[in-house]
Motif scaffolding. Structure first.
Motif, PDB file in Angstrom:
ATOM      1  N   UNK A 108       8.488  18.541   8.771  1.00 57.52           N
ATOM      2  CA  UNK A 108       8.726  19.589   7.775  1.00 57.52           C
ATOM      3  C   UNK A 108      10.043  19.416   7.034  1.00 57.52           C
ATOM      4  N   UNK A 109      11.080  18.986   7.723  1.00 57.28           N
ATOM      5  CA  UNK A 109      12.403  18.840   7.094  1.00 57.28           C
ATOM      6  C   UNK A 109      12.600  17.483   6.440  1.00 57.28           C
ATOM      7  N   UNK A 110      11.581  16.618   6.503  1.00 58.97           N
ATOM      8  CA  UNK A 110      11.723  15.289   5.935  1.00 58.97           C
ATOM      9  C   UNK A 110      11.545  15.287   4.430  1.00 58.97           C
ATOM     10  N   UNK A 111      12.109  14.282   3.790  1.00 59.06           N
ATOM     11  CA  UNK A 111      11.975  14.131   2.346  1.00 59.06           C
ATOM     12  C   UNK A 111      10.537  13.780   1.997  1.00 59.06           C
ATOM     13  N   UNK A 112      10.107  14.272   0.850  1.00 57.46           N
ATOM     14  CA  UNK A 112       8.754  13.984   0.382  1.00 57.46           C
ATOM     15  C   UNK A 112       8.613  12.522  -0.016  1.00 57.46           C
ATOM     16  N   UNK A 113       9.652  11.977  -0.633  1.00 64.42           N
ATOM     17  CA  UNK A 113       9.646  10.579  -1.066  1.00 64.42           C
ATOM     18  C   UNK A 113      10.923   9.905  -0.559  1.00 64.42           C
ATOM     19  N   UNK A 114      10.950   9.515   0.729  1.00 66.53           N
ATOM     20  CA  UNK A 114      12.160   8.888   1.272  1.00 66.53           C
ATOM     21  C   UNK A 114      12.254   7.413   0.899  1.00 66.53           C
ATOM     22  N   UNK A 115      13.446   6.898   0.992  1.00 64.08           N
ATOM     23  CA  UNK A 115      13.647   5.475   0.773  1.00 64.08           C
ATOM     24  C   UNK A 115      13.133   4.708   1.988  1.00 64.08           C
ATOM     25  N   UNK A 116      12.498   3.554   1.793  1.00 64.33           N
ATOM     26  CA  UNK A 116      11.994   2.800   2.951  1.00 64.33           C
ATOM     27  C   UNK A 116      13.100   2.273   3.852  1.00 64.33           C
ATOM     28  N   UNK A 117      14.298   2.110   3.336  1.00 63.44           N
ATOM     29  CA  UNK A 117      15.404   1.595   4.146  1.00 63.44           C
ATOM     30  C   UNK A 117      16.137   2.701   4.890  1.00 63.44           C
ATOM     31  N   UNK A 118      16.251   3.865   4.266  1.00 64.74           N
ATOM     32  CA  UNK A 118      16.962   4.979   4.891  1.00 64.74           C
ATOM     33  C   UNK A 118      16.167   6.249   4.633  1.00 64.74           C
ATOM     34  N   UNK A 119      15.536   6.844   5.658  1.00 64.57           N
ATOM     35  CA  UNK A 119      14.700   8.035   5.442  1.00 64.57           C
ATOM     36  C   UNK A 119      15.470   9.269   5.015  1.00 64.57           C
ATOM     37  N   UNK A 120      16.796   9.231   5.098  1.00 66.35           N
ATOM     38  CA  UNK A 120      17.599  10.377   4.684  1.00 66.35           C
ATOM     39  C   UNK A 120      18.027  10.291   3.226  1.00 66.35           C
ATOM     40  N   UNK A 121      17.658   9.203   2.569  1.00 68.25           N
ATOM     41  CA  UNK A 121      18.012   8.992   1.164  1.00 68.25           C
ATOM     42  C   UNK A 121      16.734   9.042   0.343  1.00 68.25           C
TER      43      UNK A 121
ATOM     44  N   UNK B 287       0.829  -1.202   0.000  1.00 66.55           N
ATOM     45  CA  UNK B 287       0.000   0.000   0.000  1.00 66.55           C
ATOM     46  C   UNK B 287       0.862   1.250   0.000  1.00 66.55           C
ATOM     47  N   UNK B 288       1.896   1.276   0.834  1.00 68.62           N
ATOM     48  CA  UNK B 288       2.792   2.433   0.869  1.00 68.62           C
ATOM     49  C   UNK B 288       3.505   2.603  -0.468  1.00 68.62           C
ATOM     50  N   UNK B 289       3.972   1.498  -1.035  1.00 71.35           N
ATOM     51  CA  UNK B 289       4.683   1.580  -2.319  1.00 71.35           C
ATOM     52  C   UNK B 289       3.767   2.080  -3.425  1.00 71.35           C
ATOM     53  N   UNK B 290       2.525   1.607  -3.462  1.00 70.30           N
ATOM     54  CA  UNK B 290       1.592   2.031  -4.512  1.00 70.30           C
ATOM     55  C   UNK B 290       1.190   3.493  -4.347  1.00 70.30           C
ATOM     56  N   UNK B 291       0.910   3.912  -3.105  1.00 69.05           N
ATOM     57  CA  UNK B 291       0.548   5.307  -2.873  1.00 69.05           C
ATOM     58  C   UNK B 291       1.710   6.237  -3.189  1.00 69.05           C
ATOM     59  N   UNK B 292       2.919   5.815  -2.887  1.00 68.47           N
ATOM     60  CA  UNK B 292       4.098   6.633  -3.183  1.00 68.47           C
ATOM     61  C   UNK B 292       4.257   6.806  -4.684  1.00 68.47           C
ATOM     62  N   UNK B 293       4.143   5.729  -5.445  1.00 65.52           N
ATOM     63  CA  UNK B 293       4.291   5.807  -6.893  1.00 65.52           C
ATOM     64  C   UNK B 293       3.147   6.595  -7.529  1.00 65.52           C
ATOM     65  N   UNK B 294       1.936   6.384  -7.030  1.00 61.48           N
ATOM     66  CA  UNK B 294       0.787   7.107  -7.584  1.00 61.48           C
ATOM     67  C   UNK B 294       0.903   8.602  -7.339  1.00 61.48           C
ATOM     68  N   UNK B 295       1.278   8.991  -6.133  1.00 55.49           N
ATOM     69  CA  UNK B 295       1.443  10.413  -5.808  1.00 55.49           C
ATOM     70  C   UNK B 295       2.549  11.039  -6.640  1.00 55.49           C
ATOM     71  N   UNK B 296       3.621  10.308  -6.836  1.00 54.61           N
ATOM     72  CA  UNK B 296       4.748  10.817  -7.622  1.00 54.61           C
ATOM     73  C   UNK B 296       4.342  11.029  -9.080  1.00 54.61           C
ATOM     74  N   UNK B 297       3.580  10.095  -9.658  1.00 56.36           N
ATOM     75  CA  UNK B 297       3.127  10.230 -11.044  1.00 56.36           C
ATOM     76  C   UNK B 297       2.235  11.453 -11.200  1.00 56.36           C
TER      77      UNK B 297
END
Length: 289
Positions: free
Chosen positions: A176-189, A84-94
């Motif tokens: 607020x300072x977080x990435x809009x689309x972070x990596x699931x393994x590392x939120x800073x990437x 669900x997270x992966x699909x919502x992330x890809x859909x929002x990005x598109x």
């Protein structure tokens, strides 16, 4: 050369009859040299609709999967939640790229503090999604230097509402300072959408969608930006506004999308002249009767 002579004669005739005010300058077409990015395809309206429908079906399918009870606590299946997270992330990005035309590299570095709601009074759509692209992540250059810009969404506040109401609750870095689309393994990437988007195009329901319908060029993640610019040109948005939103100069925009601009200009001029000619003939025929 023969076609150009015929077109010039046609417009000269229209000017003599008063259908148009001035004869446009028509020269030989410019030799089109492929640039980096120009060999990427642009999806049609039907293909983009297929893409959005596919993502909606996938998100709804993972959203309604049944949970289970463990120790009196309702638990979502791990795989279902991840999907669900992966699909919502890809859909929002598109939807974000198609509505704003922001570059793929810039979208990966966006943070929540850069997303705002812009209010404009007296407008039919009073709210717009505003993305403040800073100089640190902007790819656009002015006189050899990177420059930041403000990007507006052309779908009103739809993009803003989707980001805040649907994606932010699922995002691992909602501050607020977080990435809009972070990596699931590392939120800073930042997350890389290239591979998931290619996989989506290959596994769509009804057959893979790897090439655009008009020229047969391969589709990629950058094609969403081409779709945004192409649709804005066809809808008659001023080139200055498109160039500013996309982080282009008007000259670069004209050179890259020369074929679309030339085709739309000829169709507009021809349709205008033909419509006036038809009205004039109809009027003359009515007078004779």
């Amino acid at each position: 050369n023969g076609e150009i002579s015929i077109i010039r004669s046609f417009f000269s005739f229209c000017e003599e009859r008063g259908y148009i005010g001035i004869v446009p300058i028509i020269n030989n077409p410019m030799e089109y040299k492929s640039r980096s990015g120009s060999n990427r395809g642009c999806p049609s309206i039907e293909q983009y609709r297929r893409l959005v429908t596919e993502m909606r079906v996938r998100c709804n399918r993972t959203k309604h999967e049944k949970s289970f009870v463990r120790g009196g606590v309702v638990v979502q299946p791990t795989l279902s939640m991840m999907n669900r997270v992966a699909n919502e992330r890809l859909r929002t990005w598109i939807l974000l790229l198609a509505a704003t035309g922001i570059r793929v590299q810039e979208a990966r570095q966006l943070r929540w503090s850069m997303i705002k709601k812009y209010e404009r009074k007296g407008c039919s759509v009073p709210y717009f999604t505003l993305i403040d692209v800073p100089q640190s992540i902007a790819k656009a250059k002015y006189k050899g230097r990177r420059t930041g810009r403000e990007v507006f969404s052309f779908d009103g506040n739809v993009t803003y509402d989707r980001l805040m109401n649907r994606w932010r609750p699922l995002c691992s870095t909602p501050h607020e300072d977080g990435l809009l689309f972070p990596s699931p393994r590392n939120p800073e990437v930042a997350f890389d959408f290239v591979t998931p988007f290619k996989r989506l195009l290959k596994t769509m329901r009804g057959g893979a969608m790897l090439y655009d319908e008009e020229e047969g060029l391969p589709l990629s993640s950058y094609s969403l930006r081409h779709f945004y610019i192409t649709m804005r040109i066809k809808n008659g948005v001023p080139l200055v506004a498109i160039a500013k939103n996309a982080g282009h100069t008007v000259t670069t925009l004209e050179r890259t999308y020369n074929r679309i601009l030339a085709r739309d200009m000829v169709e507009h001029l021809a349709n205008t002249a033909v419509n006036r000619l038809e009205r004039e003939i109809r009027t003359e025929h009515t007078d004779e009767i």
